[in-house]
Motif scaffolding. Sequence first.
Motif, PDB file in Angstrom:
ATOM      1  N   ILE A   1      -7.781   3.004   2.615  1.00 13.59           N
ATOM      2  CA  ILE A   1      -7.350   1.837   1.832  1.00 13.59           C
ATOM      3  C   ILE A   1      -6.735   0.790   2.751  1.00 13.59           C
ATOM      4  O   ILE A   1      -7.033  -0.403   2.659  1.00 13.59           O
ATOM      5  CB  ILE A   1      -6.355   2.264   0.739  1.00 13.59           C
ATOM      6  N   LYS A   2      -5.876   1.249   3.667  1.00 13.58           N
ATOM      7  CA  LYS A   2      -5.238   0.314   4.603  1.00 13.58           C
ATOM      8  C   LYS A   2      -6.274  -0.362   5.492  1.00 13.58           C
ATOM      9  O   LYS A   2      -6.195  -1.566   5.755  1.00 13.58           O
ATOM     10  CB  LYS A   2      -4.212   1.056   5.459  1.00 13.58           C
ATOM     11  N   ASP A   3      -7.247   0.437   5.952  1.00  6.27           N
ATOM     12  CA  ASP A   3      -8.282  -0.132   6.822  1.00  6.27           C
ATOM     13  C   ASP A   3      -9.088  -1.201   6.103  1.00  6.27           C
ATOM     14  O   ASP A   3      -9.416  -2.250   6.673  1.00  6.27           O
ATOM     15  CB  ASP A   3      -9.217   0.975   7.330  1.00  6.27           C
ATOM     16  N   ILE A   4      -9.392  -0.926   4.849  1.00  3.01           N
ATOM     17  CA  ILE A   4     -10.178  -1.893   4.077  1.00  3.01           C
ATOM     18  C   ILE A   4      -9.387  -3.185   3.876  1.00  3.01           C
ATOM     19  O   ILE A   4      -9.912  -4.292   4.049  1.00  3.01           O
ATOM     20  CB  ILE A   4     -10.591  -1.295   2.710  1.00  3.01           C
TER      21      ILE A   4
ATOM     22  N   VAL B   1       0.828  -1.209   0.000  1.00  2.00           N
ATOM     23  CA  VAL B   1       0.000   0.000   0.000  1.00  2.00           C
ATOM     24  C   VAL B   1       0.859   1.254   0.000  1.00  2.00           C
ATOM     25  O   VAL B   1       0.672   2.154  -0.822  1.00  2.00           O
ATOM     26  CB  VAL B   1      -0.964   0.004   1.203  1.00  2.00           C
ATOM     27  N   ASP B   2       1.813   1.344   0.923  1.00  2.00           N
ATOM     28  CA  ASP B   2       2.644   2.548   1.017  1.00  2.00           C
ATOM     29  C   ASP B   2       3.415   2.788  -0.281  1.00  2.00           C
ATOM     30  O   ASP B   2       3.490   3.920  -0.771  1.00  2.00           O
ATOM     31  CB  ASP B   2       3.628   2.425   2.182  1.00  2.00           C
ATOM     32  N   VAL B   3       3.982   1.711  -0.828  1.00  2.00           N
ATOM     33  CA  VAL B   3       4.762   1.829  -2.064  1.00  2.00           C
ATOM     34  C   VAL B   3       3.871   2.263  -3.219  1.00  2.00           C
ATOM     35  O   VAL B   3       4.227   3.135  -4.019  1.00  2.00           O
ATOM     36  CB  VAL B   3       5.452   0.480  -2.394  1.00  2.00           C
ATOM     37  N   PHE B   4       2.682   1.660  -3.292  1.00  2.00           N
ATOM     38  CA  PHE B   4       1.771   1.971  -4.390  1.00  2.00           C
ATOM     39  C   PHE B   4       1.326   3.433  -4.344  1.00  2.00           C
ATOM     40  O   PHE B   4       1.293   4.132  -5.356  1.00  2.00           O
ATOM     41  CB  PHE B   4       0.553   1.045  -4.330  1.00  2.00           C
ATOM     42  N   VAL B   5       0.990   3.905  -3.140  1.00  2.41           N
ATOM     43  CA  VAL B   5       0.571   5.298  -2.991  1.00  2.41           C
ATOM     44  C   VAL B   5       1.707   6.238  -3.348  1.00  2.41           C
ATOM     45  O   VAL B   5       1.508   7.277  -3.993  1.00  2.41           O
ATOM     46  CB  VAL B   5       0.066   5.564  -1.553  1.00  2.41           C
ATOM     47  N   GLN B   6       2.913   5.851  -2.968  1.00  2.00           N
ATOM     48  CA  GLN B   6       4.074   6.690  -3.265  1.00  2.00           C
ATOM     49  C   GLN B   6       4.317   6.782  -4.767  1.00  2.00           C
ATOM     50  O   GLN B   6       4.630   7.849  -5.295  1.00  2.00           O
ATOM     51  CB  GLN B   6       5.310   6.125  -2.548  1.00  2.00           C
TER      52      GLN B   6
ATOM     53  N   HIS C   1     -19.991   2.789   1.754  1.00  2.00           N
ATOM     54  CA  HIS C   1     -20.024   3.256   3.138  1.00  2.00           C
ATOM     55  C   HIS C   1     -19.575   2.097   4.008  1.00  2.00           C
ATOM     56  O   HIS C   1     -20.019   0.966   3.818  1.00  2.00           O
ATOM     57  CB  HIS C   1     -21.426   3.716   3.524  1.00  2.00           C
ATOM     58  N   GLY C   2     -18.718   2.363   4.973  1.00  2.00           N
ATOM     59  CA  GLY C   2     -18.054   1.283   5.688  1.00  2.00           C
ATOM     60  C   GLY C   2     -18.801   0.666   6.843  1.00  2.00           C
ATOM     61  O   GLY C   2     -18.340  -0.317   7.405  1.00  2.00           O
TER      62      GLY C   2
ATOM     63  N   LEU D   1      -5.567   8.646  -4.030  1.00  2.00           N
ATOM     64  CA  LEU D   1      -4.870   7.605  -3.268  1.00  2.00           C
ATOM     65  C   LEU D   1      -4.255   8.179  -1.999  1.00  2.00           C
ATOM     66  O   LEU D   1      -4.338   7.585  -0.922  1.00  2.00           O
ATOM     67  CB  LEU D   1      -3.790   6.950  -4.128  1.00  2.00           C
ATOM     68  N   LYS D   2      -3.637   9.347  -2.126  1.00  2.00           N
ATOM     69  CA  LYS D   2      -3.045   9.994  -0.952  1.00  2.00           C
ATOM     70  C   LYS D   2      -4.128  10.425   0.027  1.00  2.00           C
ATOM     71  O   LYS D   2      -3.965  10.305   1.242  1.00  2.00           O
ATOM     72  CB  LYS D   2      -2.210  11.198  -1.382  1.00  2.00           C
ATOM     73  N   ASP D   3      -5.236  10.933  -0.519  1.00  2.00           N
ATOM     74  CA  ASP D   3      -6.326  11.404   0.337  1.00  2.00           C
ATOM     75  C   ASP D   3      -6.967  10.262   1.120  1.00  2.00           C
ATOM     76  O   ASP D   3      -7.507  10.475   2.212  1.00  2.00           O
ATOM     77  CB  ASP D   3      -7.396  12.110  -0.502  1.00  2.00           C
TER      78      ASP D   3
END
Length: 637
Positions: A54-57, A33-38, A316-317, A47-49
């Motif tokens: 994304i991580k929670d999902i 996730v971190d790499v992809f967003v970067q 909606h989560g 993606l940054k917002d």
Amino acid sequence: SIFPVTGIPHSSVLFSKVHLIYNYFVSCLYSLVDVFVQLMGDVFPELKDNEKKIKDIIRDEEASFENTLVKGYERFKKAADAVKENGGAVLSGQDAFVLWDTYGYPTDLTEVMAVDFGLSVDMEGFNVSMEEARQKARNARYKAGGKSIVLDANATSQLHNQGLSSTNDSPKFQHEVHSSVVKAIYTGSEFITTASGDEDFGLVLESTSFYAEQGGQIYDTGSIEGPSGSFAVNNVQVFAGYVLHICSFLEGSDSRALSVGDEVKCKVDYARRALIAPNHTCTHMLNFALRKVLGDHVDQKGSIVLPEKLRFDFSHGKPVQPEDLRRIEDIVNQQIKDGLEVHAQEIKLADAKRINGLRAVFGEIYPDPVRVVSIGPKVEDLLANPESKQWLSISTELCGGTHISNTRDAAAFALISEEGIAKGVRRITAVTAECASQAIKLAQLIETDINEASKLLDGATLEKKIGSIKNTLDAAAIPAARKADLRGNISKLEDQLRKAKKKMGEENIQKAVKTAMDAAEAAVSQGKPFCVTRADVGLDTTAVREAVVKAMNRFKSLPVMVFSIDESSNKAVVYAGVPPDAPNGFKVLDWLTPSIAPLKGRGGGGKNGLAQGQGSDASRVQEAMEIATQIASMKLS
């Protein structure tokens, strides 16, 4: 161990494979996730917002995936154990299919697991189950339209090669009989020049006023009149620009034939469409209300607009709380009450995208020009100042569907249910117009029933009434927020019932004990060695038992039997008590069992000299008491 409870063998090939799959989904995806967003954040700033979201999902998906693996293994182990217990050596294809279809286990993994249990897998049976599932899916397609007729790529290519232009469906927004020409007739497997007989067929016209199913709105139905009879239109679909009318011959037609080149008249069932239109417009208003109440993260994930209801899927989560459902419903109803004009206009796609707050379905491909539907201001007003923030407070969407001209035509809106259908996706079902009015009236009737029930003083009557209301409420199609309120009111009724039962129980005990004490005291004063009496406390076994125990404690050597009946059910309860030092070996069951025979009774017990009986014919209670008196007189004389 990732499965410390299930007992999956760590050293087996099975565990290695499951562990490999688990690591791929959990460790690999989450760490990317971190790499992809970067890497992609500059191109896709959302993606940054939404990085945390994304991580929670993914984290939730990890837990869900692990749980699915565990449940799948438990399902497999249960099936494998059953096969071995029956002396078999082959896991059924149906079991393997369930693992594949429900738990996502690939067949090669199932085969590896089966080897660990000394089994093989019936792959032929698996293929049969797979084909049955595919056939069910095929049969479900266009179910409402009868025979499934689809213009596949080969069929649309044939039409294109013949120089046939796409169907002109612009007349679909008119409300009048439309004349057209038959351009093609399709059986589902081939094109023919003339349709005759009883088989359904697909019809491609030069132009049409029928709405083909798209954008979530259900297809139109109606009829097509040709020179040689009328034909029912059961379904309308669009394939590569060609609108296909799935038709059948109407019973009673003088002639049953239609040919390419025939002039026809399209007669849409506008009464049915009039039920669809308010549902579609309210879908737009619902979309707006959801974002206003829940936040800008809400995106449309799908919808269906039917004559009887609308259904809207959105991101909606978590479940939407009743108070938010009420606010959403109120916003839509307020727009209906305000009588806002509904405007629709085709404009350039680039111009539409400039309108602030414009809603579109993610992933949908829109034509250019595109149709914009706005509720309130005219589309030209939006274009005059497209970046104005005031447009954030109205509903504006890209849409090719049919709508009402004013929101007041929807009459009313009722949000019937809200539920989760996938991870992070919720679904709302709602109704409008007369259906909404009926839902609101039904809620009012149930509320009246609850209020009337709260006035009931009799506990038994209140209990029956509560059960009836709960059954009605569970099945009722009423506003979801109101249903939550009414369930809360029923809970208060149940509290009232518990208090009433407690009070009644205390009163019954006092009444039964006094009756038994008075009867026992009278028996002693008369020199009787036993007491048989009746306490009218219904089927309250606690009260009857307490009466017997208290009387025996007061009069130590006195056998006591207490009867009580419920006239409404014609049932009886009986308790008997005999002291351990009773003369002549007098036992409680020797007394109770024959005494309750006239009541069609059965009994048991005998512990500490106490026994209980029940009877299904309380009308003979006097006879039963006389028998009890006779038996005690003989045994204790």
